[in-house]
Design a protein around this motif. Structure first.
Motif, PDB file in Angstrom:
ATOM      1  N   VAL A 153       7.567  -0.879  -2.386  1.00  0.00           N
ATOM      2  CA  VAL A 153       7.259  -0.993  -0.957  1.00  0.00           C
ATOM      3  C   VAL A 153       5.749  -0.871  -0.735  1.00  0.00           C
ATOM      4  O   VAL A 153       5.165  -1.636   0.034  1.00  0.00           O
ATOM      5  N   ALA A 154       5.103   0.069  -1.431  1.00  0.00           N
ATOM      6  CA  ALA A 154       3.649   0.223  -1.301  1.00  0.00           C
ATOM      7  C   ALA A 154       2.938  -1.059  -1.707  1.00  0.00           C
ATOM      8  O   ALA A 154       1.986  -1.492  -1.044  1.00  0.00           O
ATOM      9  N   SER A 155       3.401  -1.699  -2.773  1.00  0.00           N
ATOM     10  CA  SER A 155       2.804  -2.946  -3.232  1.00  0.00           C
ATOM     11  C   SER A 155       2.973  -4.047  -2.186  1.00  0.00           C
ATOM     12  O   SER A 155       2.040  -4.811  -1.911  1.00  0.00           O
ATOM     13  N   GLU A 156       4.157  -4.137  -1.584  1.00  0.00           N
ATOM     14  CA  GLU A 156       4.392  -5.135  -0.532  1.00  0.00           C
ATOM     15  C   GLU A 156       3.483  -4.880   0.661  1.00  0.00           C
ATOM     16  O   GLU A 156       2.925  -5.817   1.246  1.00  0.00           O
ATOM     17  N   LEU A 157       3.330  -3.621   1.031  1.00  0.00           N
ATOM     18  CA  LEU A 157       2.475  -3.288   2.180  1.00  0.00           C
ATOM     19  C   LEU A 157       1.017  -3.562   1.880  1.00  0.00           C
ATOM     20  O   LEU A 157       0.276  -4.042   2.752  1.00  0.00           O
ATOM     21  N   GLU A 158       0.573  -3.264   0.660  1.00  0.00           N
ATOM     22  CA  GLU A 158      -0.816  -3.523   0.294  1.00  0.00           C
ATOM     23  C   GLU A 158      -1.119  -5.008   0.290  1.00  0.00           C
ATOM     24  O   GLU A 158      -2.238  -5.427   0.546  1.00  0.00           O
ATOM     25  N   GLY A 159      -0.113  -5.830   0.007  1.00  0.00           N
ATOM     26  CA  GLY A 159      -0.293  -7.271  -0.007  1.00  0.00           C
ATOM     27  C   GLY A 159      -0.288  -7.896   1.381  1.00  0.00           C
ATOM     28  O   GLY A 159      -0.551  -9.079   1.541  1.00  0.00           O
ATOM     29  N   SER A 160       0.004  -7.107   2.386  1.00  0.00           N
ATOM     30  CA  SER A 160       0.072  -7.609   3.758  1.00  0.00           C
ATOM     31  C   SER A 160      -1.338  -7.852   4.304  1.00  0.00           C
ATOM     32  O   SER A 160      -2.282  -7.167   3.965  1.00  0.00           O
ATOM     33  N   ALA A 161      -1.453  -8.823   5.187  1.00  0.00           N
ATOM     34  CA  ALA A 161      -2.729  -9.106   5.827  1.00  0.00           C
ATOM     35  C   ALA A 161      -3.136  -7.990   6.785  1.00  0.00           C
ATOM     36  O   ALA A 161      -4.308  -7.805   7.073  1.00  0.00           O
TER      37      ALA A 161
END
Length: 107
Positions: A96-104
């Motif tokens: 989840v942290a990785s997905e959030l970090e990849g967010s604009a």
């Protein structure tokens, strides 16, 4: 007894939490005491709400209940199943942290 003018208790019955820690957080949740507190709470969720409103889906899978395992005294040893649950929780949180970090919007 305090009056529930905003019917906050009724609103809370419309929410459902899958985890023990989520249910405890929901139980502790109450109306804001003042506008500054409301703004502070809103800041905590507004970025995530922006993601959802733009159609970006963050996959929040149910995490194994590790709440009690994390409260052990120093030096205590977890059994194999508890260790697997903690590992699964950490893997889900990292994903989840990785997905959030990849967010604009976040990161």
């Amino acid at each position: 007894m305090k009056q529930d003018l905003l019917e906050f208790s009724i609103l809370k019955t419309c929410l459902n939490c899958a985890s023990q820690s989520g249910r405890q957080a929901l139980e502790a949740l109450g109306p804001c005491a003042d506008w500054a507190e409301a703004e502070e709470r809103w800041a905590c969720v507004s970025e995530f709400m922006d993601l959802l409103s733009e159609g970006q889906h963050i996959h929040l899978a149910a995490l194994p209940e590790v709440y009690e395992s994390l409260g052990l005294k120093e030096g205590a040893v977890l059994d194999g199943l508890a260790l697997l649950d903690v590992a699964a929780s950490l893997n889900q949180m990292a994903r989840v942290a990785s997905e959030l970090e990849g967010s604009a919007h976040l990161g």
